[in-house]
Design a protein around this motif. Sequence first.
Motif, PDB file in Angstrom:
ATOM      1  N   GLY A   1       0.772  -1.223   0.000  1.00 35.55           N
ATOM      2  CA  GLY A   1      -0.236  -0.077  -0.095  1.00 35.55           C
ATOM      3  C   GLY A   1       0.969   1.448  -0.048  1.00 35.55           C
ATOM      4  O   GLY A   1       0.647   2.176  -0.812  1.00 35.55           O
ATOM      5  N   HIS A   2       1.892   1.295   0.824  1.00 39.61           N
ATOM      6  CA  HIS A   2       2.715   2.428   0.949  1.00 39.61           C
ATOM      7  C   HIS A   2       3.406   2.875  -0.448  1.00 39.61           C
ATOM      8  O   HIS A   2       4.186   3.765  -0.538  1.00 39.61           O
ATOM      9  CB  HIS A   2       3.522   2.499   2.232  1.00 39.61           C
ATOM     10  CG  HIS A   2       4.464   1.418   2.204  1.00 39.61           C
ATOM     11  ND1 HIS A   2       4.054   0.142   2.942  1.00 39.61           N
ATOM     12  CD2 HIS A   2       5.764   1.244   1.776  1.00 39.61           C
ATOM     13  CE1 HIS A   2       5.301  -0.650   2.678  1.00 39.61           C
ATOM     14  NE2 HIS A   2       6.185  -0.275   2.241  1.00 39.61           N
TER      15      HIS A   2
ATOM     16  N   THR B   1      -3.928   4.922   2.319  1.00 40.65           N
ATOM     17  CA  THR B   1      -3.335   4.912   0.970  1.00 40.65           C
ATOM     18  C   THR B   1      -3.848   5.880   0.001  1.00 40.65           C
ATOM     19  O   THR B   1      -3.037   6.428  -0.706  1.00 40.65           O
ATOM     20  CB  THR B   1      -3.523   3.476   0.359  1.00 40.65           C
ATOM     21  OG1 THR B   1      -3.033   2.449   1.139  1.00 40.65           O
ATOM     22  CG2 THR B   1      -2.944   3.200  -0.811  1.00 40.65           C
TER      23      THR B   1
END
Length: 246
Positions: free
Chosen positions: A166-167, A188
């Motif tokens: 996600g990051h 996100t």
Amino acid sequence: MKATPLIVNRTLLAVPDGWWRPCLTLDADGCLVEWREDFCRFVNKIWDADGKKRRLDPATMTIFYFGHDPRSGMTEREFGTMFKRFAEQSVGGFDALKVIDGVVNAVRQVHAAGIETLVMTDVPGALDLAADGYFNTSGYAQQQRRKQMLDLGIVKAVEDVLFVRGHDKAARMMAERSPAAVEDRFSTAAMMETDFGLQCFLMAQPYNDRPGLMRYDNLAAAVPDILSLFDQLEAAGKLKSRRKAL
């Protein structure tokens, strides 16, 4: 009543002409398919077999990571171990996740407008460390994710399913020159918009129900604004040429 026009993130327009690809990034879980219900059912079945009286209810979980929610009755480590077991199932895991209503037709509309789709999803692979400190024993979950996205027509090729944490999604979107994403995880989505100036369409889920957030009930509800975004980028000359369906 006239719909409110979509406001395009102004940073998307502060680029050279033809900068962006006509490409929409799609998250999978919580946007295209539901995994929380199947995962909870899987865990409850194991607890039943072990004689435990606990129950995991996805409707009551309002934190993205189940293991951080005290109402789950799980530790973070236990959640990670259960998720590893779920991901390794050849039957009853990632092989048969429920498709969210309207998703397939919504993606067809996006494709008909000459917009490509990429799926960026965080699914454990065989060489990823699990919560128990050991490597996952198979890459079955990733294999099934690719197969389902291809079979549904969400992507045109298996290479269009990218396994991204996600990051890391926003940075990968910039590399792919994809100006917008469909996402369910608020942190996100916030990174995409505030850190990178990208556009994000947030799908409504119990864990992102916060005052003031612009959310869509499902992908089908977001399609008009998605198409409007790409139309505005095209009108401003910031989008590469696209081939719309006749």
